[in-house]
Design a protein around this motif. Structure first.
Motif, PDB file in Angstrom:
ATOM      1  N   VAL A 141       0.830  -1.207   0.000  1.00  0.00           N
ATOM      2  CA  VAL A 141       0.000   0.000   0.000  1.00  0.00           C
ATOM      3  C   VAL A 141       0.864   1.257   0.000  1.00  0.00           C
ATOM      4  N   ALA A 142       1.993   1.228   0.699  1.00  0.00           N
ATOM      5  CA  ALA A 142       2.897   2.377   0.677  1.00  0.00           C
ATOM      6  C   ALA A 142       3.407   2.629  -0.731  1.00  0.00           C
ATOM      7  N   ALA A 143       3.749   1.566  -1.448  1.00  0.00           N
ATOM      8  CA  ALA A 143       4.231   1.731  -2.816  1.00  0.00           C
ATOM      9  C   ALA A 143       3.156   2.352  -3.695  1.00  0.00           C
ATOM     10  N   ILE A 144       1.916   1.950  -3.499  1.00  0.00           N
ATOM     11  CA  ILE A 144       0.819   2.493  -4.307  1.00  0.00           C
ATOM     12  C   ILE A 144       0.624   3.976  -4.034  1.00  0.00           C
ATOM     13  N   VAL A 145       0.481   4.346  -2.754  1.00  0.00           N
ATOM     14  CA  VAL A 145       0.165   5.740  -2.448  1.00  0.00           C
ATOM     15  C   VAL A 145       1.332   6.667  -2.748  1.00  0.00           C
ATOM     16  N   VAL A 146       2.546   6.184  -2.561  1.00  0.00           N
ATOM     17  CA  VAL A 146       3.712   7.019  -2.879  1.00  0.00           C
ATOM     18  C   VAL A 146       3.822   7.205  -4.390  1.00  0.00           C
TER      19      VAL A 146
ATOM     20  N   THR B 149      -8.111   7.173  -3.070  1.00  0.00           N
ATOM     21  CA  THR B 149      -8.780   6.138  -3.852  1.00  0.00           C
ATOM     22  C   THR B 149      -7.839   4.972  -4.155  1.00  0.00           C
ATOM     23  N   ALA B 150      -6.633   5.300  -4.596  1.00  0.00           N
ATOM     24  CA  ALA B 150      -5.667   4.248  -4.920  1.00  0.00           C
ATOM     25  C   ALA B 150      -5.272   3.463  -3.672  1.00  0.00           C
ATOM     26  N   GLY B 151      -5.046   4.173  -2.573  1.00  0.00           N
ATOM     27  CA  GLY B 151      -4.666   3.487  -1.339  1.00  0.00           C
ATOM     28  C   GLY B 151      -5.764   2.581  -0.823  1.00  0.00           C
ATOM     29  N   ALA B 152      -7.006   3.072  -0.857  1.00  0.00           N
ATOM     30  CA  ALA B 152      -8.129   2.260  -0.386  1.00  0.00           C
ATOM     31  C   ALA B 152      -8.312   1.025  -1.259  1.00  0.00           C
ATOM     32  N   ALA B 153      -8.172   1.210  -2.578  1.00  0.00           N
ATOM     33  CA  ALA B 153      -8.295   0.061  -3.480  1.00  0.00           C
ATOM     34  C   ALA B 153      -7.193  -0.956  -3.216  1.00  0.00           C
TER      35      ALA B 153
ATOM     36  N   LEU C 289      -0.923   2.169   8.254  1.00  0.00           N
ATOM     37  CA  LEU C 289       0.185   3.098   8.527  1.00  0.00           C
ATOM     38  C   LEU C 289       0.517   3.988   7.330  1.00  0.00           C
ATOM     39  N   PRO C 290       0.822   3.442   6.156  1.00  0.00           N
ATOM     40  CA  PRO C 290       1.121   4.333   5.029  1.00  0.00           C
ATOM     41  C   PRO C 290      -0.067   5.191   4.599  1.00  0.00           C
ATOM     42  N   MET C 291      -1.277   4.681   4.793  1.00  0.00           N
ATOM     43  CA  MET C 291      -2.457   5.483   4.452  1.00  0.00           C
ATOM     44  C   MET C 291      -2.511   6.735   5.325  1.00  0.00           C
ATOM     45  N   LEU C 292      -2.321   6.558   6.624  1.00  0.00           N
ATOM     46  CA  LEU C 292      -2.351   7.703   7.532  1.00  0.00           C
ATOM     47  C   LEU C 292      -1.167   8.631   7.282  1.00  0.00           C
ATOM     48  N   ALA C 293       0.011   8.040   7.025  1.00  0.00           N
ATOM     49  CA  ALA C 293       1.216   8.850   6.833  1.00  0.00           C
ATOM     50  C   ALA C 293       1.130   9.714   5.583  1.00  0.00           C
ATOM     51  N   ILE C 294       0.421   9.253   4.556  1.00  0.00           N
ATOM     52  CA  ILE C 294       0.343  10.018   3.320  1.00  0.00           C
ATOM     53  C   ILE C 294      -0.822  11.006   3.313  1.00  0.00           C
TER      54      ILE C 294
ATOM     55  N   THR D 149       6.089   9.765   4.811  1.00  0.00           N
ATOM     56  CA  THR D 149       5.641   8.402   4.538  1.00  0.00           C
ATOM     57  C   THR D 149       6.830   7.469   4.368  1.00  0.00           C
ATOM     58  N   PHE D 150       7.848   7.933   3.645  1.00  0.00           N
ATOM     59  CA  PHE D 150       9.078   7.145   3.506  1.00  0.00           C
ATOM     60  C   PHE D 150       9.636   6.795   4.892  1.00  0.00           C
ATOM     61  N   ALA D 151       9.764   7.791   5.743  1.00  0.00           N
ATOM     62  CA  ALA D 151      10.367   7.572   7.060  1.00  0.00           C
ATOM     63  C   ALA D 151       9.523   6.625   7.908  1.00  0.00           C
ATOM     64  N   ALA D 152       8.213   6.859   7.938  1.00  0.00           N
ATOM     65  CA  ALA D 152       7.329   6.025   8.758  1.00  0.00           C
ATOM     66  C   ALA D 152       7.340   4.579   8.289  1.00  0.00           C
TER      67      ALA D 152
END
Length: 242
Positions: free
Chosen positions: A40-45, A59-63, A171-176, A188-191
């Motif tokens: 998910v981090a890779a997607i949202v980033v 939208t992308a992260g949720a999907a 985690l990545p969803m909230l961080a982004i 987001t990278f750091a988290a």
């Protein structure tokens, strides 16, 4: 069964296979959470590299979160179902052999214990006593290392896998989504890298291997995934493709 002369088990020490099963479940949970974090981090980033708009990122992260959780659950269900079916077939086969060839099975059980170092007389005595107590369990344990009470449910495995993935993906969803636009990607990278270091260390601790080496492996792998998707998203955004 009379247990008056049997030695008492130490209450504070694990006995049987319970601790091994718990560690296996915990290890699977750590790996599922790790997958959720990275994917998910890779997607949202990647999306954040193409656009700063919150809508497409959400939208992308949720999907990715929903699709990944379902995929993990389905994969775990299929895998555990196959294992469970195989174990049930072996149990049924052993039950049938005990009904049809009890003497041959008793001799086989005695031979197993004799091969482990017991004398012939002791092995035969052990085999007889175990058979009188619970013949099926004795044979399953000695021959196949199976406990008929410990067959994992595919539904439980699927649910646990999905939950672990979702926990990691949050985690990545909230961080982004929560920080201001100008710091959301580096934050987001750091988290994510800190979280991966933690999951890598926990997984290594559960497996008894080097925590630092495992942490470095997952951090490097996660960093490469994030860098690659961000670069692709940034390129597509800069060229006007998206």
């Amino acid at each position: 069964m009379d247990t008056a002369g049997a030695p008492a088990l130490h209450q504070n020490e694990p006995h049987g296979n319970d601790i091994a099963h718990r560690l296996n479940w915990l290890r699977a949970g750590v790996l599922g959470a790790n997958d959720g974090i990275v994917s998910v981090a890779a997607i949202v980033v990647g999306v954040a590299g193409a656009t700063s708009a919150t809508g497409p990122i959400l939208t992308a992260g949720a999907a990715g979160l929903v699709g990944g959780a379902i995929s993990m659950a389905l994969g775990e269900y299929v895998s555990v179902s196959s294992q469970s079916d195989s174990q049930k077939a072996l149990i049924e086969k052993e039950r049938r052999e005990l009904e049809e060839e009890p003497e041959e099975e008793l001799a086989e059980l005695a031979a197993i214990y004799q091969s482990k170092g017991l004398s012939q007389a002791t092995a035969q005595a052990v085999a007889r006593e175990l058979t009188e107590h619970d013949a099926l369990s004795a044979h399953l344990s000695a021959e196949l290392n199976i406990d008929q009470e410990d067959i994992v449910s595919p539904w439980h495995a699927a649910l646990a896998s999905a939950i672990a993935f979702v926990v990691g993906a949050i985690l990545p969803m909230l961080a982004i989504l929560l920080p201001p636009e100008n710091i959301r990607v580096p934050l987001t990278f750091a988290a994510v890298l800190v979280a991966l270091a933690a999951t890598g260390s926990v997984g290594a601790w559960l497996g008894g291997s080097s925590k630092s080496r495992a942490a470095v492996r997952v951090v490097v792998g996660g960093a490469l995934a994030l860098a690659a998707t961000f670069a692709i998203g940034n390129f597509l955004g800069a060229t006007g493709v998206v």
